[in-house]
Scaffold this motif. Structure first.
Motif, PDB file in Angstrom:
ATOM      1  N   ILE A   1       0.964  -1.438  -0.107  1.00 31.76           N
ATOM      2  CA  ILE A   1       0.030   0.119   0.252  1.00 31.76           C
ATOM      3  C   ILE A   1       1.119   1.258   0.225  1.00 31.76           C
ATOM      4  N   CYS A   2       0.370   1.884  -1.041  1.00 31.77           N
ATOM      5  CA  CYS A   2       1.891   3.208  -1.208  1.00 31.77           C
ATOM      6  C   CYS A   2       1.037   4.593  -0.274  1.00 31.77           C
ATOM      7  N   ASP A   3       1.865   5.232   0.850  1.00 30.38           N
ATOM      8  CA  ASP A   3       0.631   6.142   1.537  1.00 30.38           C
ATOM      9  C   ASP A   3       1.132   7.157   0.826  1.00 30.38           C
ATOM     10  N   THR A   4       1.950   7.572  -0.158  1.00 34.65           N
ATOM     11  CA  THR A   4       1.694   8.719  -1.247  1.00 34.65           C
ATOM     12  C   THR A   4       0.476   8.810  -2.431  1.00 34.65           C
ATOM     13  N   CYS A   5       0.329   7.927  -2.709  1.00 35.01           N
ATOM     14  CA  CYS A   5      -0.258   7.612  -4.130  1.00 35.01           C
ATOM     15  C   CYS A   5      -2.363   7.092  -3.437  1.00 35.01           C
ATOM     16  N   HIS A   6      -2.012   6.246  -2.608  1.00 32.56           N
ATOM     17  CA  HIS A   6      -2.905   5.532  -1.813  1.00 32.56           C
ATOM     18  C   HIS A   6      -3.597   4.218  -2.855  1.00 32.56           C
ATOM     19  N   SER A   7      -2.438   3.529  -3.830  1.00 30.80           N
ATOM     20  CA  SER A   7      -2.938   2.649  -4.650  1.00 30.80           C
ATOM     21  C   SER A   7      -1.958   1.343  -3.853  1.00 30.80           C
ATOM     22  N   ALA A   8      -3.113   0.368  -3.711  1.00 32.14           N
ATOM     23  CA  ALA A   8      -2.660  -1.118  -3.157  1.00 32.14           C
ATOM     24  C   ALA A   8      -2.467  -2.006  -4.039  1.00 32.14           C
TER      25      ALA A   8
ATOM     26  N   THR B   1       6.482   3.145   0.086  1.00 29.27           N
ATOM     27  CA  THR B   1       5.460   4.072  -1.321  1.00 29.27           C
ATOM     28  C   THR B   1       6.207   3.291  -2.826  1.00 29.27           C
ATOM     29  N   CYS B   2       4.944   3.393  -3.392  1.00 29.04           N
ATOM     30  CA  CYS B   2       5.753   2.507  -4.801  1.00 29.04           C
ATOM     31  C   CYS B   2       6.585   3.181  -5.507  1.00 29.04           C
ATOM     32  N   ALA B   3       6.865   2.173  -6.215  1.00 30.24           N
ATOM     33  CA  ALA B   3       8.188   2.370  -7.440  1.00 30.24           C
ATOM     34  C   ALA B   3       7.773   3.950  -8.026  1.00 30.24           C
ATOM     35  N   ARG B   4       6.072   4.045  -7.986  1.00 31.67           N
ATOM     36  CA  ARG B   4       6.570   5.663  -9.056  1.00 31.67           C
ATOM     37  C   ARG B   4       6.814   6.518  -8.604  1.00 31.67           C
ATOM     38  N   CYS B   5       5.799   6.878  -7.237  1.00 33.32           N
ATOM     39  CA  CYS B   5       6.236   7.783  -6.766  1.00 33.32           C
ATOM     40  C   CYS B   5       7.534   8.095  -5.821  1.00 33.32           C
ATOM     41  N   ALA B   6       8.205   6.833  -5.986  1.00 36.13           N
ATOM     42  CA  ALA B   6       9.902   7.205  -5.393  1.00 36.13           C
ATOM     43  C   ALA B   6      10.477   7.621  -6.188  1.00 36.13           C
TER      44      ALA B   6
END
Ligand SMILES: [Zn+2]
Ligand SMILES: [Zn+2]
Length: 164
Positions: A117-124, A157-162
């Motif tokens: 779960i990405c805490d930046t974009c809230h994707s799962a 943090t997901c790869a895209r947000c990172a």
């Protein structure tokens, strides 16, 4: 359409390429398994599948109300539909954020999967890792514990947000 097995799980929006197609796939799975996808169940499933992010329970209730106006089904009816979808593995509940996501392999039965779960974009992102699930299960059983359910949710943090 690629098969569910071959589907890579790296796309944070992997669930929602085609919500109508997804509902149709669940409908077919229900027929095969002798289950009934009633109109309210299909409706709730469609709302979860169309959401780009994990859908919180209150957002879901809002969307049901918006779509159906005064004739909208009451919250307990919506919750019962969610219970059915969860029980049969068509959606997953993310306990740590109290939200629902569509499962991207609806033909398999209820299953435990780790979620990222990405805490930046809230994707799962559903991590198809049977090994992690089986390892935990085996460790629990080695202690004489009989596991019934697992909640594996990794925040970060997901790869895209990172990369952003
Ligand atoms: Zn799943
Ligand atoms: Zn992200």
């Amino acid at each position: 359409m690629p098969s569910a097995r071959a589907h890579a799980c790296t796309d944070p929006k992997h669930h929602v390429h085609d919500a109508a197609g997804y509902v149709a796939a669940v409908e077919a799975a229900c027929v095969r398994r002798g289950l009934r996808l009633t109109p309210i169940r299909a409706h709730v499933l469609g709302l979860v599948a169309r959401a780009e992010k994990p859908l919180k329970a209150y957002d879901l209730l809002d969307r049901v109300r918006e779509g159906d106006g005064p004739g909208a089904p009451a919250p307990p009816t919506v919750y019962r539909a969610l219970d059915f979808l969860l029980e049969h593995g068509f959606i997953h509940k993310l306990e740590s954020i109290n939200a629902f996501v569509a499962c991207h392999h609806p033909s398999s039965r209820q299953h435990s999967v780790p979620f990222l779960i990405c805490d930046t974009c809230h994707s799962a992102t559903e991590l198809e890792d049977e090994e992690a699930v089986e390892l935990l299960d085996a460790r629990a059983r080695a202690l004489g514990f009989v596991p019934q359910a697992q909640t594996l949710e990794v925040h970060g943090t997901c790869a895209r947000c990172a990369a952003a």
